[in-house]
Each structure stands twice: as C-alpha cells, then as structure tokens.
Design a protein around this motif. Structure first.
Motif, mmCIF file in Angstrom:
data_model
loop_
_atom_site.group_PDB
_atom_site.id
_atom_site.type_symbol
_atom_site.label_atom_id
_atom_site.label_comp_id
_atom_site.label_asym_id
_atom_site.label_seq_id
_atom_site.Cartn_x
_atom_site.Cartn_y
_atom_site.Cartn_z
ATOM 1 N N LEU A 312 21.422 3.629 -7.330
ATOM 2 C CA LEU A 312 20.328 4.166 -8.147
ATOM 3 C C LEU A 312 19.021 3.416 -7.931
ATOM 4 C CD1 LEU A 312 22.099 4.724 -11.599
ATOM 5 C CD2 LEU A 312 21.797 6.355 -9.723
ATOM 6 N N ALA A 313 19.096 2.113 -7.621
ATOM 7 C CA ALA A 313 17.873 1.305 -7.482
ATOM 8 C C ALA A 313 18.147 0.102 -6.600
ATOM 9 C CB ALA A 313 17.389 0.841 -8.853
ATOM 10 N N THR A 314 17.138 -0.334 -5.845
ATOM 11 C CA THR A 314 17.219 -1.550 -5.036
ATOM 12 C C THR A 314 15.916 -2.305 -5.168
ATOM 13 O OG1 THR A 314 16.270 -0.637 -3.003
ATOM 14 C CG2 THR A 314 18.637 -0.316 -3.341
ATOM 15 N N SER A 315 15.984 -3.623 -4.891
ATOM 16 C CA SER A 315 14.767 -4.438 -4.895
ATOM 17 C C SER A 315 14.075 -4.384 -3.544
ATOM 18 C CB SER A 315 15.103 -5.890 -5.254
ATOM 19 O OG SER A 315 16.034 -6.433 -4.317
ATOM 20 N N GLY A 316 14.721 -3.741 -2.562
ATOM 21 C CA GLY A 316 14.105 -3.557 -1.250
ATOM 22 C C GLY A 316 13.415 -2.209 -1.199
ATOM 23 N N PRO A 317 13.479 -1.543 -0.050
ATOM 24 C CA PRO A 317 12.902 -0.194 0.043
ATOM 25 C C PRO A 317 13.530 0.717 -1.008
ATOM 26 C CG PRO A 317 13.472 -1.032 2.215
ATOM 27 C CD PRO A 317 14.034 -2.004 1.233
ATOM 28 N N GLN A 318 12.681 1.384 -1.797
ATOM 29 C CA GLN A 318 13.175 2.154 -2.933
ATOM 30 C C GLN A 318 13.922 3.413 -2.481
ATOM 31 O OE1 GLN A 318 13.009 1.257 -6.167
ATOM 32 N NE2 GLN A 318 12.188 -0.674 -5.392
ATOM 33 N N VAL A 319 15.005 3.680 -3.201
ATOM 34 C CA VAL A 319 15.710 4.937 -2.974
ATOM 35 C C VAL A 319 14.968 6.029 -3.734
ATOM 36 C CG1 VAL A 319 17.911 3.790 -2.671
ATOM 37 C CG2 VAL A 319 17.229 4.541 -4.945
ATOM 38 N N ALA A 320 15.285 7.279 -3.410
ATOM 39 C CA ALA A 320 14.632 8.401 -4.093
ATOM 40 C C ALA A 320 15.050 8.395 -5.561
ATOM 41 C CB ALA A 320 15.013 9.713 -3.430
ATOM 42 N N LEU A 321 14.081 8.354 -6.462
ATOM 43 C CA LEU A 321 14.370 8.292 -7.886
ATOM 44 C C LEU A 321 14.075 9.637 -8.540
ATOM 45 C CD1 LEU A 321 12.720 4.850 -8.721
ATOM 46 C CD2 LEU A 321 15.128 5.314 -8.311
ATOM 47 N N ASN A 322 14.898 9.992 -9.544
ATOM 48 C CA ASN A 322 14.536 11.174 -10.323
ATOM 49 C C ASN A 322 13.667 10.735 -11.499
ATOM 50 O OD1 ASN A 322 16.198 10.460 -12.615
ATOM 51 N ND2 ASN A 322 17.980 11.105 -11.412
ATOM 52 N N GLN A 323 13.168 11.695 -12.247
ATOM 53 C CA GLN A 323 12.180 11.411 -13.276
ATOM 54 C C GLN A 323 12.764 10.623 -14.439
ATOM 55 O OE1 GLN A 323 10.504 15.171 -14.370
ATOM 56 N NE2 GLN A 323 9.222 15.306 -12.532
ATOM 57 N N ARG A 324 14.080 10.582 -14.589
ATOM 58 C CA ARG A 324 14.684 9.847 -15.708
ATOM 59 C C ARG A 324 14.775 8.353 -15.439
ATOM 60 N NH1 ARG A 324 19.581 10.321 -17.661
ATOM 61 N NH2 ARG A 324 20.568 10.662 -15.641
ATOM 62 N N LEU A 325 14.591 7.927 -14.206
ATOM 63 C CA LEU A 325 14.832 6.532 -13.834
ATOM 64 C C LEU A 325 13.524 5.782 -13.633
ATOM 65 C CD1 LEU A 325 17.735 6.989 -11.250
ATOM 66 C CD2 LEU A 325 17.882 6.690 -13.731
ATOM 67 N N GLY A 326 13.505 4.547 -14.091
ATOM 68 C CA GLY A 326 12.380 3.650 -13.846
ATOM 69 C C GLY A 326 12.902 2.316 -13.338
ATOM 70 N N VAL A 327 12.275 1.751 -12.297
ATOM 71 C CA VAL A 327 12.766 0.520 -11.662
ATOM 72 C C VAL A 327 11.672 -0.536 -11.695
ATOM 73 C CG1 VAL A 327 13.636 -0.522 -9.531
ATOM 74 C CG2 VAL A 327 14.338 1.796 -10.171
ATOM 75 N N THR A 328 12.045 -1.754 -12.081
ATOM 76 C CA THR A 328 11.153 -2.915 -12.028
ATOM 77 C C THR A 328 11.882 -4.025 -11.287
ATOM 78 O OG1 THR A 328 10.210 -2.327 -14.171
ATOM 79 C CG2 THR A 328 9.758 -4.540 -13.354
ATOM 80 N N ALA A 329 11.262 -4.532 -10.210
ATOM 81 C CA ALA A 329 11.891 -5.581 -9.390
ATOM 82 C C ALA A 329 11.006 -6.814 -9.360
ATOM 83 C CB ALA A 329 12.133 -5.065 -7.972
ATOM 84 N N SER A 330 11.629 -7.977 -9.418
ATOM 85 C CA SER A 330 10.957 -9.260 -9.231
ATOM 86 C C SER A 330 11.914 -10.175 -8.481
ATOM 87 C CB SER A 330 10.535 -9.861 -10.573
ATOM 88 O OG SER A 330 11.661 -10.056 -11.408
ATOM 89 N N ARG A 331 11.522 -11.428 -8.269
ATOM 90 C CA ARG A 331 12.347 -12.347 -7.495
ATOM 91 C C ARG A 331 13.723 -12.498 -8.138
ATOM 92 N NH1 ARG A 331 11.607 -17.067 -4.111
ATOM 93 N NH2 ARG A 331 13.280 -18.560 -4.473
ATOM 94 N N ASN A 332 14.761 -12.106 -7.397
ATOM 95 C CA ASN A 332 16.155 -12.221 -7.832
ATOM 96 C C ASN A 332 16.418 -11.531 -9.167
ATOM 97 O OD1 ASN A 332 17.312 -13.416 -5.645
ATOM 98 N ND2 ASN A 332 17.228 -15.502 -6.430
ATOM 99 N N SER A 333 15.676 -10.453 -9.438
ATOM 100 C CA SER A 333 15.882 -9.708 -10.672
ATOM 101 C C SER A 333 15.572 -8.230 -10.425
ATOM 102 C CB SER A 333 14.973 -10.254 -11.782
ATOM 103 O OG SER A 333 15.103 -9.483 -12.962
ATOM 104 N N LEU A 334 16.401 -7.361 -11.014
ATOM 105 C CA LEU A 334 16.209 -5.916 -10.868
ATOM 106 C C LEU A 334 16.545 -5.256 -12.209
ATOM 107 C CD1 LEU A 334 15.569 -3.541 -8.933
ATOM 108 C CD2 LEU A 334 18.021 -3.452 -8.401
ATOM 109 N N ARG A 335 15.630 -4.394 -12.679
ATOM 110 C CA ARG A 335 15.803 -3.719 -13.973
ATOM 111 C C ARG A 335 15.714 -2.208 -13.756
ATOM 112 N NH1 ARG A 335 13.871 -4.671 -19.707
ATOM 113 N NH2 ARG A 335 13.106 -2.671 -20.482
#
Length: 554
Positions: A312-335
């Motif tokens: 559903l989500a990666t801290s690297g190149p983003q996968v295709a997201l649908n409108q329900r999903l939101g991704v926040t990435a920082s050093r060694n952390s993924l939300r």
C-alpha cells in the motif's frame, strides 16, 4: 731570523717553512729552532753555509698540516742564553668546510603545528670561506640558505634534516637532526565507516612515535567523555557494535606537554532491527485507520507497508495510491492513513524494512468495526447543548435494522432509529456510549465512545462537627459535583481559611487544609470560642459557580 714559506698551505699536502739567520757562530751557544709544531707529523732539518759564496744558518720545518692548524701560530726563534729574537708565522691552511652541524631552535619543549622553527647550518672552520649551503629533508633537497626557516610548522615537516656547506675545496656534511612535530592525529582501520561485527582499530599517532625518546601517555575520549588512559596508542574493537559509533578523540602527553587530536566520527552500519508496527483506529467516528512503522538501522532503510501481501505504501518510489490513502515518510519511519475505513480494511498488515545489509519485517492484524458511532456537535459539550448520537452501520440500506444503545455497558433503549438525541444534555447524561446494529446477517457492536458534559458546580455540600476525644478538634468539609473540577474556597467573614489552589498557605498553625478532587477539608485543633461563626464555601469552574454556608459552634 727570517722566515720563508708559501702564503697558504693545503690540507694533506706536505710543505716546508724555512727559518734562517745570515750569520753562523760555530763555537758559541746561539740556538736557532722552531716552536709550536706537532713533532708527530713534522720533520726538522738544519743546514749551515760557511764558505766564500755566503754565510747562513737555516732550519727547515716540513709538515703535513690539517684544518685544525689553520690560523695556528708558529715561532722561529734564535736565542743566546736569556737573549731571544723570534719571527711569527700564522698558518693559512686551505681546507673544505669542517665540523658542520645543524642547530635547531627552539631546542627544547614540544614543537607543535603552527610553531615557528629555524634550522641553522653551523661550520666550525672553512678556508676559503663557505660559498654555498644545501638543506635536505629525508634525503630530498629543500633549501639553499644557511638558515632554513619554517614559519608555520606542518605535521608533514617532521623528519630528518641535514645540511651541506661547500667551498672550492669540497663539501662538509652535518649529522642528521630530527625535527619532531608533536601533533596528535587519529586514524581508523579498516575505515571510519564499518559494518557491525567488523574488527576495528583506532590509532592515535604523533609523527615518529616509534622512535620517540620518551614514553607517551594516551587518553581516549568518546563524545567528549573520558574513556581510558594508558601507554597504548590504539583503541581496539574486536567486533564493533552499533553502540560503539560516535566521535572519538585522544590526547597524547609527554613530559613537555600534550596535544589533542581532532575528533573523528566512527560510523557503524547494520541491517534493520525488527520494525515497530502500530495500528490505530479512531474511536470518534471510527472512519480513520493509521498504520505506522518505525525501524532502527544504518544506513536508513526503505520501508514498505502491505495489506494481505498487497503493498500500500513505501518510503521509496511511491506506489499508485487511491484517494482513501495518505502516506507520510521520514527517516526510518512510514505512516499510512486509511480514510473511510471499513471491514474491507481488516486483515494482516505487514511492514518490511531493508537496506544494503539486510532486511526485517513485522506483522499485525487489524479488525475494523463495521458499526461506528458519531457524536455531534462534539464528544465534549457544555450542559444544555443539543447532542445527537448516530449509529452508522454497513448493512443493506433496504433492510430494516434494529439499533440498541448502551451507556457505560448498560442498556438504554432499542429502536429502529439510528440516532439517540439529548435535546438539552445534562451532566448525568455523560458516559461511554455504544450502539449495536442487528440485521438478518447478525449483529455488530461499535467501539465505546465517551461523551463528556461540562457543567457548573452544583450546590456544595458543607458539613461541620466537633470532636472532643483527645482534645477539641473541629472539622469543616466542603464537597461539590462539577465538570471540570472546581476551585473550592472556605471563608469566615473576610478571612480565607483555605482553598483548593491559588491562595496563600494558612498562617494559623492550628489549621490544617487537605485537598482532593472537588473536595476541601479543614481541621482546626484546640478549638476556641473565636473559631465559632458562619463559614462560607464557594465553588467555581469555567462553567459557573455556587456556594453554601454552615454555622460552626464550639
């Protein structure tokens, strides 16, 4: 006497000096001789001429002169008893530069980086005079002046120095002198960045450490804190760990002083540890799910969150997201935020962390509730507000559903309406609410959602009594119901006896005040007539105030 010789002699070559008188006294005690010569390397011969061609007495000195004889004085002397006459000869011995030495300044103490240093080429004797100089460092030519000046010494200037002095006859070579630059420097082997478990060595060195004339003491520091001290110039890590990473410096000391090396950073790389995966479902409304993954690794890891093996989500190149999903990435952390969450979002969530040294993963199961409870306008309202609780289910909208409401786990009511209304909510209505939806396919219960009702203090409950056993003790207690907590103040006339907060400490040593939530207790020891009277308890919070009185009799 008269002396005949060449103006200069050459070192190593034999030359003759003639001393003579134009007379001869065969039967007298007149003596003609040389003084001041070295008999071991010299030969003296005498010749007397007494004939018609001339009269003379001649003493010849034949010698091989060395550079040490240069400027030496020889005497040719004729004597008769105590009477003497002499002629002085000053030797001029030609020789290459001799007794060539290097003079280092300063000659004592440590020489550090940035100090000024001079090296002088000193010649004991040279005839003719020195015509030129050459300086060498570790065998490499570095200068042609008599004085070699280093205005700001560098660490690289450490080494062996010698000089050569030249004239027409040859070259004088000095013994080498060591210029010791007392400068500490740290090096890391195999590198300053190493993989966890690698054998690693930090070395603290000054130039020429192995040939240093005295023992050196090394003090090691990590991140500015003392680590160890002793004669060892190395810090060994047989298997370096992540906790060994940091800034290291060392101080080298001898009897003349010390020098501290510039700190170096030791970086330890390691694969990801087991990630920390947390799942959170919002209780008010329940339509938001938050998936958060954090990990410890160096270098930073690439994180990926999946649901039932679908990324559903990666801290690297983003996968295709649908409108329900939101991704926040920082050093060694993924939300990952999932909006409008429902049963379809239940299942196993995984987090995978990977870097160049390896990977690790963790999983958790999320169970989303199909039934959610909404409170409008808010889950925290003042008393008197109109409040509506709505039970949102996911059943077939054409099917008639049955809604059952609970407060603090106790059943309130059951109806076919999905709402529970409080036209004017009061403090007693507060609690943790749940709703249950029943359909042909079964039932589902929502999460408990708290409703907080803010209200002013009710009428305080004020009581007093006198305890005579073990001394006369008067007790006055005031308590009240309110939300939020009230500040209680007990007065007697214009005097404040005590309060919950924000008033001075009681000055009467006979009075003791005890405070708790929405309660104030005052104890008066050794009650006297002056303690009698009307006591007022005032209660106040952000919603309002109330008061009550009591007549305390001793």
């Amino acid at each position: 006497p008269s002396v005949t010789s060449s103006e200069e002699q050459t070192e190593g070559q034999r030359s003759t000096l003639e001393c003579s008188t134009p007379y001869v006294c065969p039967w007298s005690e007149i003596v003609l001789h040389w003084e001041g010569y070295d008999p071991h390397v010299s030969k003296v011969s005498s010749h007397v001429q007494l004939d018609t061609s001339g009269v003379s007495h001649q003493v010849n000195l034949t010698s091989s002169f060395s550079w040490k004889d240069h400027s030496k004085k020889l005497l040719c002397e004729v004597s008769h008893g105590s009477k003497k006459a002499s002629t002085e000869v000053v030797l001029r011995v030609r020789h290459p530069p001799k007794d060539t030495q290097v003079s280092l300044s300063p000659s004592s103490g440590n020489i550090g980086v940035g100090d000024a240093v001079t090296l002088s080429c000193e010649v004991g004797s040279s005839h003719p005079p020195v015509a030129g100089y050459r300086w060498y460092k570790d065998g490499v030519a570095v200068g042609t002046e008599r004085v070699l000046t280093l205005r700001s010494v560098r660490r690289e200037d450490h080494g062996w120095y010698h000089c050569e002095a030249q004239n027409a006859l040859g070259t004088g070579v000095s013994h080498p002198v060591t210029l010791r630059v007392f400068s500490a420097e740290i090096s890391a082997s195999p590198a300053t960045e190493v993989l966890e478990g690698t054998a690693t060595t930090l070395s603290c060195d000054v130039p020429g450490r192995e040939g240093h004339p005295e023992e050196l003491t090394y003090t090691w520091y990590k991140n500015g804190a003392w680590l160890k001290e002793g004669p060892a110039h190395t810090l060994l890590f047989p298997a370096v760990a992540a906790g060994d990473a940091g800034y290291y410096s060392c101080q080298v000391a001898n009897s003349q002083g010390n020098d501290t090396a510039q700190a170096i950073s030791l970086s330890v790389t390691y694969p990801p540890r087991i990630p920390t995966l947390t799942l959170f479902q919002e209780t008010q409304g329940g339509r938001l799910v938050i998936v958060r993954c954090t990990v410890d690794s160096h270098p930073p890891a690439t994180l990926a969150i999946d649901h039932d093996s679908t990324v559903l989500a990666t801290s690297g190149p983003q996968v295709a997201l649908n409108q329900r999903l939101g991704v926040t990435a920082s050093r060694n952390s993924l939300r990952l935020e999932i909006r409008d969450a429902g049963p379809r979002d239940s299942g196993k969530y995984g987090c995978t962390a990977s870097n160049v040294h390896g990977n690790a993963s963790a999983t958790k199961v999320l169970v989303t509730r199909a039934t959610q409870l909404l409170i409008q306008p808010s889950a925290e309202v003042p008393e008197g507000t109109k409040v509506t609780l709505t039970c949102v289910g996911t059943g077939d909208t054409e099917e008639e559903l049955l809604y059952t409401w609970y407060r603090n786990s106790r059943r309130l009511q059951e109806s076919s309406f999905p709402t529970l209304e409080f036209p004017s909510v009061c403090g007693d209505d507060a609690g943790a609410f749940q709703c249950q939806v029943q359909s042909r396919n079964g039932s589902d219960m929502s999460e408990a959602v708290p409703l907080r009702v803010l209200y002013p203090p009710r009428q305080p409950v004020l009581s007093s009594f006198l305890q005579s056993r073990g001394g006369r003790l008067g007790i006055i207690q005031c308590s009240v119901e309110s939300d939020p907590e009230s500040n209680l103040t007990l007065r007697r006339g214009d005097d404040v006896i005590g309060c919950t907060w924000g008033c001075p400490q009681a000055t009467n040593p006979r009075v003791q005040v005890t405070r708790s939530y929405n309660s104030l207790k005052v104890e008066i020891r050794d009650v006297v007539v002056e303690d009698e009277g009307i006591y007022l308890c005032q209660a106040g919070n952000t919603q309002g105030s109330a008061s009550a009185t009591v007549d305390f009799q001793a």
